[in-house]
Motif scaffolding. Sequence first.
Motif, PDB file in Angstrom:
ATOM      1  N   PHE A   1      14.580  39.710  11.420  1.00 33.36           N
ATOM      2  CA  PHE A   1      14.395  38.382  11.221  1.00 33.36           C
ATOM      3  C   PHE A   1      14.315  37.772  12.846  1.00 33.36           C
ATOM      4  O   PHE A   1      13.498  36.931  12.526  1.00 33.36           O
ATOM      5  CB  PHE A   1      15.753  37.956  10.579  1.00 33.36           C
ATOM      6  CG  PHE A   1      14.950  36.591   9.321  1.00 33.36           C
ATOM      7  CD1 PHE A   1      14.558  36.300   8.455  1.00 33.36           C
ATOM      8  CD2 PHE A   1      15.348  34.970   9.965  1.00 33.36           C
ATOM      9  CE1 PHE A   1      13.734  34.920   8.541  1.00 33.36           C
ATOM     10  CE2 PHE A   1      15.145  34.025   9.992  1.00 33.36           C
ATOM     11  CZ  PHE A   1      13.897  33.527   9.102  1.00 33.36           C
ATOM     12  N   ASP A   2      15.152  37.921  13.115  1.00 32.64           N
ATOM     13  CA  ASP A   2      15.374  37.236  14.607  1.00 32.64           C
ATOM     14  C   ASP A   2      13.804  37.278  15.361  1.00 32.64           C
ATOM     15  O   ASP A   2      13.097  36.657  15.789  1.00 32.64           O
ATOM     16  CB  ASP A   2      16.128  37.439  15.544  1.00 32.64           C
ATOM     17  CG  ASP A   2      17.424  36.431  14.686  1.00 32.64           C
ATOM     18  OD1 ASP A   2      17.016  35.455  14.080  1.00 32.64           O
ATOM     19  OD2 ASP A   2      18.266  36.565  15.281  1.00 32.64           O
ATOM     20  N   ALA A   3      13.365  38.852  15.612  1.00 33.30           N
ATOM     21  CA  ALA A   3      12.414  39.599  16.432  1.00 33.30           C
ATOM     22  C   ALA A   3      10.504  38.854  15.220  1.00 33.30           C
ATOM     23  O   ALA A   3      10.215  38.901  16.048  1.00 33.30           O
ATOM     24  CB  ALA A   3      12.316  40.997  15.787  1.00 33.30           C
ATOM     25  N   ALA A   4      11.111  38.959  14.687  1.00 34.67           N
ATOM     26  CA  ALA A   4      10.073  38.257  13.259  1.00 34.67           C
ATOM     27  C   ALA A   4       9.443  37.078  13.353  1.00 34.67           C
ATOM     28  O   ALA A   4       8.915  36.428  13.656  1.00 34.67           O
ATOM     29  CB  ALA A   4       9.949  38.891  11.778  1.00 34.67           C
ATOM     30  N   SER A   5      10.674  36.143  13.458  1.00 35.88           N
ATOM     31  CA  SER A   5      10.762  34.527  14.111  1.00 35.88           C
ATOM     32  C   SER A   5      10.061  34.800  14.907  1.00 35.88           C
ATOM     33  O   SER A   5       9.061  33.336  15.278  1.00 35.88           O
ATOM     34  CB  SER A   5      12.099  33.961  13.826  1.00 35.88           C
ATOM     35  OG  SER A   5      12.030  32.813  14.327  1.00 35.88           O
ATOM     36  N   GLN A   6      10.095  35.318  16.218  1.00 34.08           N
ATOM     37  CA  GLN A   6       9.275  35.080  17.196  1.00 34.08           C
ATOM     38  C   GLN A   6       8.032  35.396  17.714  1.00 34.08           C
ATOM     39  O   GLN A   6       7.548  34.614  18.227  1.00 34.08           O
ATOM     40  CB  GLN A   6      10.424  36.023  18.439  1.00 34.08           C
ATOM     41  CG  GLN A   6      11.928  35.206  18.918  1.00 34.08           C
ATOM     42  CD  GLN A   6      12.697  35.953  19.407  1.00 34.08           C
ATOM     43  OE1 GLN A   6      11.919  37.172  20.808  1.00 34.08           O
ATOM     44  NE2 GLN A   6      14.023  35.965  20.062  1.00 34.08           N
ATOM     45  N   ARG A   7       7.764  35.684  16.716  1.00 34.06           N
ATOM     46  CA  ARG A   7       6.823  37.081  16.718  1.00 34.06           C
ATOM     47  C   ARG A   7       5.731  36.354  16.048  1.00 34.06           C
ATOM     48  O   ARG A   7       4.485  36.169  15.335  1.00 34.06           O
ATOM     49  CB  ARG A   7       6.619  37.998  15.979  1.00 34.06           C
ATOM     50  CG  ARG A   7       6.874  39.020  17.345  1.00 34.06           C
ATOM     51  CD  ARG A   7       6.466  40.629  17.269  1.00 34.06           C
ATOM     52  NE  ARG A   7       7.491  40.778  15.944  1.00 34.06           N
ATOM     53  CZ  ARG A   7       8.128  41.313  15.986  1.00 34.06           C
ATOM     54  NH1 ARG A   7       9.095  42.069  16.804  1.00 34.06           N
ATOM     55  NH2 ARG A   7       8.700  41.869  14.748  1.00 34.06           N
TER      56      ARG A   7
ATOM     57  N   GLU B   1       5.618  36.046  12.132  1.00 30.70           N
ATOM     58  CA  GLU B   1       5.502  37.101  11.026  1.00 30.70           C
ATOM     59  C   GLU B   1       5.948  36.687   9.775  1.00 30.70           C
ATOM     60  O   GLU B   1       7.564  37.064   9.465  1.00 30.70           O
ATOM     61  CB  GLU B   1       6.110  38.847  11.759  1.00 30.70           C
ATOM     62  CG  GLU B   1       4.977  39.053  12.638  1.00 30.70           C
ATOM     63  CD  GLU B   1       5.747  40.759  13.040  1.00 30.70           C
ATOM     64  OE1 GLU B   1       6.287  40.998  12.144  1.00 30.70           O
ATOM     65  OE2 GLU B   1       5.454  40.998  13.680  1.00 30.70           O
ATOM     66  N   LEU B   2       5.629  35.424   9.753  1.00 25.81           N
ATOM     67  CA  LEU B   2       5.794  35.060   8.670  1.00 25.81           C
ATOM     68  C   LEU B   2       6.194  35.987   6.999  1.00 25.81           C
ATOM     69  O   LEU B   2       6.961  35.635   6.091  1.00 25.81           O
ATOM     70  CB  LEU B   2       5.210  33.772   7.583  1.00 25.81           C
ATOM     71  CG  LEU B   2       5.019  33.256   8.597  1.00 25.81           C
ATOM     72  CD1 LEU B   2       3.825  31.429   8.372  1.00 25.81           C
ATOM     73  CD2 LEU B   2       6.314  32.162   8.989  1.00 25.81           C
ATOM     74  N   SER B   3       5.392  37.068   6.708  1.00 27.73           N
ATOM     75  CA  SER B   3       5.825  38.140   5.500  1.00 27.73           C
ATOM     76  C   SER B   3       6.481  38.271   5.748  1.00 27.73           C
ATOM     77  O   SER B   3       7.314  39.099   5.660  1.00 27.73           O
ATOM     78  CB  SER B   3       4.148  39.034   5.651  1.00 27.73           C
ATOM     79  OG  SER B   3       4.366  39.498   7.085  1.00 27.73           O
ATOM     80  N   THR B   4       6.949  39.424   7.398  1.00 22.28           N
ATOM     81  CA  THR B   4       8.360  40.051   7.996  1.00 22.28           C
ATOM     82  C   THR B   4       9.672  38.880   7.173  1.00 22.28           C
ATOM     83  O   THR B   4      10.704  39.565   7.021  1.00 22.28           O
ATOM     84  CB  THR B   4       8.179  40.886   8.891  1.00 22.28           C
ATOM     85  OG1 THR B   4       7.499  41.335   9.320  1.00 22.28           O
ATOM     86  CG2 THR B   4       9.536  41.447   9.382  1.00 22.28           C
ATOM     87  N   MET B   5       9.970  37.523   8.005  1.00 17.58           N
ATOM     88  CA  MET B   5      10.795  37.021   7.121  1.00 17.58           C
ATOM     89  C   MET B   5      11.109  36.774   6.333  1.00 17.58           C
ATOM     90  O   MET B   5      12.293  35.824   6.179  1.00 17.58           O
ATOM     91  CB  MET B   5       9.828  35.860   8.328  1.00 17.58           C
ATOM     92  CG  MET B   5      10.464  36.198   9.993  1.00 17.58           C
ATOM     93  SD  MET B   5       9.471  34.080  10.480  1.00 17.58           S
ATOM     94  CE  MET B   5      10.861  32.638  10.370  1.00 17.58           C
ATOM     95  N   SER B   6      10.012  37.042   5.451  1.00 23.91           N
ATOM     96  CA  SER B   6      10.472  36.368   4.016  1.00 23.91           C
ATOM     97  C   SER B   6      10.481  37.015   2.938  1.00 23.91           C
ATOM     98  O   SER B   6      11.069  37.704   2.372  1.00 23.91           O
ATOM     99  CB  SER B   6       8.593  36.350   3.362  1.00 23.91           C
ATOM    100  OG  SER B   6       9.158  36.014   1.865  1.00 23.91           O
ATOM    101  N   GLU B   7      10.490  38.666   3.927  1.00 22.28           N
ATOM    102  CA  GLU B   7      11.092  40.171   3.114  1.00 22.28           C
ATOM    103  C   GLU B   7      13.011  40.514   3.602  1.00 22.28           C
ATOM    104  O   GLU B   7      13.089  40.741   3.096  1.00 22.28           O
ATOM    105  CB  GLU B   7      10.582  41.389   3.605  1.00 22.28           C
ATOM    106  CG  GLU B   7      10.789  42.292   3.509  1.00 22.28           C
ATOM    107  CD  GLU B   7       9.888  43.595   3.814  1.00 22.28           C
ATOM    108  OE1 GLU B   7      10.373  44.974   3.783  1.00 22.28           O
ATOM    109  OE2 GLU B   7       9.204  43.690   4.364  1.00 22.28           O
ATOM    110  N   CYS B   8      13.363  39.687   5.113  1.00 18.86           N
ATOM    111  CA  CYS B   8      13.864  40.142   5.051  1.00 18.86           C
ATOM    112  C   CYS B   8      15.220  38.348   4.715  1.00 18.86           C
ATOM    113  O   CYS B   8      16.115  39.184   4.163  1.00 18.86           O
ATOM    114  CB  CYS B   8      14.509  39.939   7.091  1.00 18.86           C
ATOM    115  SG  CYS B   8      13.520  41.082   7.582  1.00 18.86           S
ATOM    116  N   ALA B   9      14.394  37.550   4.508  1.00 16.63           N
ATOM    117  CA  ALA B   9      14.798  36.493   3.825  1.00 16.63           C
ATOM    118  C   ALA B   9      15.643  37.036   2.562  1.00 16.63           C
ATOM    119  O   ALA B   9      16.329  36.602   1.980  1.00 16.63           O
ATOM    120  CB  ALA B   9      14.636  35.486   3.633  1.00 16.63           C
TER     121      ALA B   9
END
Length: 881
Positions: free
Chosen positions: A266-272, A274-282
């Motif tokens: 989630f942190d890695a996607a947040s830095q990039r 990448e809202l879709s990855t962040m949403s999946e992780c959330a």
Amino acid sequence: MKEMSKSSSVSNLPLILDIDDFKGDFSFDALFGNLVNGLLPSFQEEEADSADGHGIGGSDVPPNGHIRASSDASKLTQGLSAPLFPEVDALLSLFKDSCKELIDLRKQIDGRLYNLKKEVSTQDAKHRKTLTELEKGVDGLFDSFARLDSRISSVGQTAAKIGDHLQSADAQRETASQTIELIKYLMEFNSSPGDLMELSPLFSDDSRVAEAASIAQKLRSFAEEDIARAVPSVVGSATASRGLEVAVANLQEYCNELENRLLARFDAASQRRELSTMSECAKILSQFNRGTSAMQHYVATRPMFIDVEIMNSDTRLVLGDQGSQASPSNVARGLSSLYKEITDTVRKEAATIMAVFPSPNDVMSILVQRVLEQRVTALLDKLLVKPSLVNPPPVEEGGLLLYLRMLAVAYEKTQELARELRAVGCGDLDVEGLTESLFSAHKDEYPEHEQASLRQLYQAKLEELRAESQKVSESSGTIGRSKGASVVSSHQQISVAVVTEFVRWNEEAISRCTLFSSQPAILASNVKAVFTCLLDQVSQYITDGLERARDSLTEAAALRERFVLGTSVSRRVAAAAASAAEAAAAAGESSFRSFMVAVQRCGSSVAIVQQYFANSISRLLLPVDGAHAASCEEMATAMSSAEGAAYKGLQQCIETVMAEVERLLSAEQKATDYRSPDDGMAPDHRPTNACTRVVAYLSRVLEAAFTALEGLNKQAFLTELGNRLHKGLLNHWQKFTFNPSGGLRLKRDITEYGEFVRSFNAPSVDEKFELLGILANVFIVAPESLSTLFEGSPSIRKDAQRYCSYYTTDLVFYSLVLNFDLDLYSGLFSLEKITKVQNLHRGLALYGPVPVDFRGGMLMYADSPVVSWTFVLSIFHGGYS
């Protein structure tokens, strides 16, 4: 109807009527016309030809066929035997035949109608029978449908039960299948503590992380419930529990590892971004403690909470550079900019949160709470340092007022921030209540700080005024003790501007009370306490100012007492004393003016406070019962000390004025003013010099009183001064003797004084001076004219009686009754008094001839000098009877 022949024998042929003529739109006129038109036209043609042959024109043919002719024509045709309407017989035959035909036709129709009725009755009976049979059939059909519906319903219920059983069985099968699978996975986790290497590929496959997380949570829930239900006393259960504890430990370890792995992703996607990855992780993390760790982790990693430079920037933006004194206006601007920046940042984060988290309101609640509790609180702790009430900061450094202003600015701006954050979105968080809690420690002690601040400002203002007065006094130099006293008094006068400043302080404090107090009862209590401070300040300030002005009056009185000399002094000493007395008089007049100015400013100050109370305070106290009345009572009590000082000072002002009047009368009034040696010469109608000086002094000094005093205060002061002036003039005139010309000058002086005191608008004083003018006539008229003077005007007699009742030992009494007339004076004085004067009259004969004439304040003898009134009074009080 068939056509008939037009021959003459047409009447002998039978008429034939067709029944069809009566069908459709039947018209009797048409039927009749068809019957007679075959006969009437031939008759009409013959009549027309006959009329043309005999030359008869203009005759009228009535509807019955007879011709209306003249009497001559009637006589010519009387002998003729031919009928006038030959077709009558044919028409009668036609009508009879038609009647017969019609009767036959009616019989035919009646027969047909009878047959139709019978046929209709037969058909109706058949129809009713058919309907009865149909109703029976329909009832049977409905019964069949009801049985069918009941059957269908029964079949449907059976099918539903079967479906439920099938669904339940399928669910049980699915549950059993999942349970078997979960048990298999649980056995894997229960193999050995800390050993996660022999797990199924499901728990290590990154593409199936969501499924692995769901199964892990289910296993944890099952294992924890089983442990909770386990009974330690049973050996088997204890063994099972110990085995599940191993599984729980391994599951916890796996879940922690999985959660950390997801958070890292989630942190890695947040830095990039990448809202879709962040949403999946959330979404996956939401299975762990409902996603609390993910939400808190996201909020905690925001730059505004971990970047020290941002926090330092906040401090510099609001407080300025280190070491500089921040002003409330600069702090207000800084807070506005900072809170706008925070609101914009939260709004941007809200967009990301809405796109990423499945429960955005919960995340917004955590974010806003963190903003207020960390970023805002850290700034407020540096901005609002609560000062000590025992050792408050000095006014030069802002004092308590600076803290209160900072508190008001911070509270108001933070409230605005809370409203903005509420508009952006903060979930179920009570952002207003949280904001209030940030200031609870300051608001609890706010009333004490506000009152202490007002007292500090008041003391600082008094010190400033004393310093200014001392500075002006030192710069003015030594100008004499008496003048110095008046100068110091003038620089310490009451200032309406200072009182206005007190009110401005209080108004600012009331605005803060309104800001910090939301409940009407708390607001009324705080407002009442703050307004009481103003009352105390104004009361003390104007009372001290009035007392200082009274001190000037007291010093002027001491100067007058110092220069009162005896009778046996040298001329040089007397001249010096007169000069000093003039200086003392000038000091008294200056003190009088200063006190009147103080009274005027005192009244203006009280009016300002009353207006402020009516406009700003009363409306805040009215919601609480009794608060308004209590404040009004406190206001009256606070001003009572100033009223007492003003009353004493006005009494001193009257004493000062009367002392100067007595000094002027004593210095300027000569014995020859009322006893001129040129008594027989033309009288002098001018007032005496003493009267002129006294009136000029009073006119000059009372200008300040007329300006300073108003209403009942002015009326009471001038009335008292008028009464004292009246009494002082009486005492003064008792020292002199009068001849007729002196009586005229006395009359002129009384008129001058009376005209002046008329400006007092005091009826009782005017009345006393009018009485003086009336009684002054006894010094002018001859004794034989006194009866005419009193008897000619009953009002004068009545006023004289009232006057003499007040002054029973006055010289006027003796001057009236010495040459007594019992009938004249029995209404004015008692018989005892008249008897005493008669004895006095006889006693005077021991010292010389009996008086032959009397003029006011002296006795004139034929062969002896004048006897003074003092000598006469001493004989009277010596006991002659």
